[in-house]
Design an enzyme around this catalytic site. Structure first.
Site, mmCIF file in Angstrom:
data_model
loop_
_atom_site.group_PDB
_atom_site.id
_atom_site.type_symbol
_atom_site.label_atom_id
_atom_site.label_comp_id
_atom_site.label_asym_id
_atom_site.label_seq_id
_atom_site.Cartn_x
_atom_site.Cartn_y
_atom_site.Cartn_z
ATOM 1 N N SER A 76 105.167 61.184 -23.612
ATOM 2 C CA SER A 76 105.878 62.401 -23.211
ATOM 3 C C SER A 76 106.479 62.235 -21.814
ATOM 4 O O SER A 76 105.938 61.489 -20.987
ATOM 5 C CB SER A 76 104.866 63.555 -23.192
ATOM 6 O OG SER A 76 105.499 64.793 -23.330
ATOM 7 N N PRO A 77 107.592 62.914 -21.541
ATOM 8 C CA PRO A 77 108.139 62.852 -20.187
ATOM 9 C C PRO A 77 107.113 63.365 -19.170
ATOM 10 O O PRO A 77 106.508 64.415 -19.394
ATOM 11 C CB PRO A 77 109.338 63.806 -20.249
ATOM 12 C CG PRO A 77 109.654 63.949 -21.699
ATOM 13 C CD PRO A 77 108.368 63.770 -22.435
ATOM 14 N N CYS A 131 106.790 63.802 -14.949
ATOM 15 C CA CYS A 131 107.235 63.668 -13.562
ATOM 16 C C CYS A 131 106.209 62.870 -12.771
ATOM 17 O O CYS A 131 105.004 63.140 -12.866
ATOM 18 C CB CYS A 131 107.343 65.038 -12.906
ATOM 19 S SG CYS A 131 108.681 66.032 -13.540
ATOM 20 N N GLN A 142 114.686 61.736 -20.638
ATOM 21 C CA GLN A 142 114.814 63.192 -20.666
ATOM 22 C C GLN A 142 115.761 63.603 -19.550
ATOM 23 O O GLN A 142 115.628 63.122 -18.416
ATOM 24 C CB GLN A 142 113.452 63.863 -20.469
ATOM 25 C CG GLN A 142 113.519 65.369 -20.729
ATOM 26 C CD GLN A 142 112.223 66.096 -20.450
ATOM 27 O OE1 GLN A 142 111.678 66.007 -19.354
ATOM 28 N NE2 GLN A 142 111.730 66.857 -21.421
ATOM 29 N N TYR A 164 112.809 75.819 -17.031
ATOM 30 C CA TYR A 164 113.890 75.229 -16.235
ATOM 31 C C TYR A 164 115.241 75.774 -16.727
ATOM 32 O O TYR A 164 115.280 76.644 -17.599
ATOM 33 C CB TYR A 164 113.802 73.698 -16.278
ATOM 34 C CG TYR A 164 112.498 73.208 -15.666
ATOM 35 C CD1 TYR A 164 112.221 73.456 -14.320
ATOM 36 C CD2 TYR A 164 111.523 72.565 -16.429
ATOM 37 C CE1 TYR A 164 111.011 73.049 -13.751
ATOM 38 C CE2 TYR A 164 110.318 72.151 -15.867
ATOM 39 C CZ TYR A 164 110.068 72.395 -14.531
ATOM 40 O OH TYR A 164 108.875 72.013 -13.970
ATOM 41 N N ARG A 220 113.889 69.317 -26.258
ATOM 42 C CA ARG A 220 112.553 69.901 -26.031
ATOM 43 C C ARG A 220 112.718 71.385 -25.733
ATOM 44 O O ARG A 220 113.487 71.766 -24.843
ATOM 45 C CB ARG A 220 111.834 69.209 -24.866
ATOM 46 C CG ARG A 220 110.557 69.935 -24.468
ATOM 47 C CD ARG A 220 109.644 69.141 -23.558
ATOM 48 N NE ARG A 220 108.731 68.307 -24.356
ATOM 49 C CZ ARG A 220 107.629 67.730 -23.868
ATOM 50 N NH1 ARG A 220 107.316 67.871 -22.589
ATOM 51 N NH2 ARG A 220 106.851 66.995 -24.630
ATOM 52 N N LEU A 267 97.623 68.499 -25.964
ATOM 53 C CA LEU A 267 96.211 68.219 -26.249
ATOM 54 C C LEU A 267 95.996 67.583 -27.620
ATOM 55 O O LEU A 267 95.164 68.034 -28.408
ATOM 56 C CB LEU A 267 95.375 69.496 -26.102
ATOM 57 C CG LEU A 267 95.127 69.938 -24.653
ATOM 58 C CD1 LEU A 267 94.253 71.180 -24.616
ATOM 59 C CD2 LEU A 267 94.475 68.821 -23.829
ATOM 60 N N ARG A 300 98.975 63.634 -20.971
ATOM 61 C CA ARG A 300 97.760 63.308 -20.205
ATOM 62 C C ARG A 300 96.906 62.241 -20.864
ATOM 63 O O ARG A 300 96.316 61.399 -20.168
ATOM 64 C CB ARG A 300 96.959 64.597 -19.957
ATOM 65 C CG ARG A 300 97.654 65.495 -18.946
ATOM 66 C CD ARG A 300 97.118 66.895 -18.956
ATOM 67 N NE ARG A 300 97.451 67.597 -20.187
ATOM 68 C CZ ARG A 300 97.121 68.849 -20.453
ATOM 69 N NH1 ARG A 300 96.407 69.546 -19.582
ATOM 70 N NH2 ARG A 300 97.481 69.422 -21.589
#
Ligand SMILES: Cc1cc2nc3c(=O)[nH]c(=O)nc-3n(C[C@H](O)[C@H](O)[C@H](O)COP(=O)(O)O)c2cc1C
Length: 381
Positions: free
Chosen positions: A47-48, A50, A124, A206, A254, A326, A349
């Protein structure tokens, strides 16, 4: 086919091994999938994320190791963190950008390596809107004033994200047109850098999400009010991106499937949007995230908590979806794809925790996927 397979012996070998595995009842998460001309080796996607570690928006060795190690670890698609279309569209001063050629060339080096490992590099692209100009999380994450190195953010309406955030500048028509053109320029550089997949960031509160949600979009012109008007900015961005992104290449979007707040963007809106995107034929997959538009949101988090969104959108819009949130247990990931709830498993994560998650998940699911030849002697547990 991933073009690097033709001239890279490691990738060619992996491709061959994959063909054998598929005949042998491979678990669903290890089956390849094609998006237009790009065939991805499995369903596991980084996943993207940052990293807040760039200077002047330029990727460096940190970004290289972050993305390279996860390609080595066996992921099918490796997404960059969100790359922003202009300096004031960044979340923090340390976010990645793609508004100049130096930024493009730094990403191109990473793209070459990721492809050489047999993974598909994805990028992304986005704009932070009213959530821009903040400090890095480990510096407190608070809004930055101009004196502190920040800037005035822009948004569809002059409504701050929450208390303590400045009122963003309301975008006028010219600013809307200019921003859409920036998405096209960003995409052109993404193509030049060699990426296989573009994902538009229309989630997490965003800029694009701010246009979509009635909670953050109070405009009375053709970009606000009705569902058609609130989705117009996204459709115009998609058209601009597609003008620079070949028909042979996949485009993902997304979204935040729900705002988790009364009166906000909801699942019916997401299904309707996905049906329109499917009909438009320009978008290949909806990456189904949620929330982050408004801190008053109420979410009950548990493993796979956003999977029902991916499943509903997939079944009602007939478009491929990615499930995220998750999904750390290999068995859960396998069930989601096997049950037809999503086409991709998108992990953040869990991938920070273990860049070799795909290699380890294969063991748990009692199958074998090729390790990088240099690391084969580590395949001992
Ligand atoms: C360190 C970090 C950075 C993130 N940056 C981004 C980002 O650039 N773009 C995005 O769409 N989501 C971003 N997210 C959200 C993740 O992509 C993902 O949707 C979320 O963490 C839930 O997935 P997980 O439970 O597997 O972590 C970030 C998450 C983390 C942990």
């Amino acid at each position: 086919m991933n073009t690097n397979v033709q001239n890279n012996p490691h990738a060619a070998r992996a491709e061959n091994d994959r063909k054998v595995l598929v005949r042998d009842q491979t678990p669903h998460i290890f089956r390849p999938i094609a998006f237009r001309s790009v065939t991805v080796r499995n369903r596991i996607t980084v996943s993207p994320m940052c990293q807040y570690s760039a200077h002047d928006g330029v990727a460096n060795d940190w970004h290289f190791q972050h993305l390279a190690s996860r390609a080595v670890g066996g992921a099918g698609i490796v997404f960059t963190e969100v790359t922003h279309v202009e300096p004031r569209g960044r979340i923090t001063p340390y976010c990645l950008g793609l508004w100049n050629d130096e930024q493009r060339d730094a990403l191109a080096r990473i793209v070459r390596f990721v492809k050489a490992q047999g993974a598909a590099p994805g990028i992304q692209i986005g704009h932070a809107g009213r959530k821009g100009s903040t400090a890095r999380p480990w510096d407190g994450g608070k809004p930055l004033t101009v004196e502190q190195g920040g800037w005035q953010p822009i948004a569809p309406s002059p409504i701050p994200f929450t208390d303590g955030y400045p009122a963003p500048l309301e975008m006028d028509r010219k600013m809307i047109d200019d921003t859409i053109a920036l998405f096209a320029a960003n995409t052109q550089r993404a193509r030049e850098a060699g990426f296989d997949i573009v994902e538009l960031h229309a989630a997490h509160g965003y800029l694009i999400h701010e246009f979509l949600s009635p909670l953050s979009n109070h405009r009375s012109d053709r970009y606000g009010g009705s569902f058609e008007n609130r989705t117009r900015f996204l459709f115009e961005v998609i058209d601009a991106v597609r003008s620079e992104w070949p028909d042979t290449m996949p485009l993902f979007v997304r979204i935040s499937s729900v705002d988790w707040l009364e009166g906000g963007w909801d699942l019916e809106s997401s299904v309707r949007l996905a049906q329109m995107l499917k009909a438009g034929g320009k978008v290949d997959l909806i990456d189904c995230s949620s929330g982050a538009l408004d801190p008053r949101q109420k979410i009950k988090i548990h493993p796979g908590y956003q999977v029902p969104f991916a499943a509903e959108i997939r079944s009602r819009a007939g478009i491929a979806t990615g499930a995220v949130g998750l999904i750390n247990a290999p068995d859960l990931a396998e069930q989601i794809v096997a049950n037809g709830q999503a086409d991709l498993i998108i992990m953040a994560r869990g991938m920070l925790n273990d860049p070799y998650w795909p290699l380890h998940a294969a063991k748990t699911l009692k199958t074998k996927i090729p390790w990088p030849v240099q690391y084969e002697r580590g395949d001992i547990f």
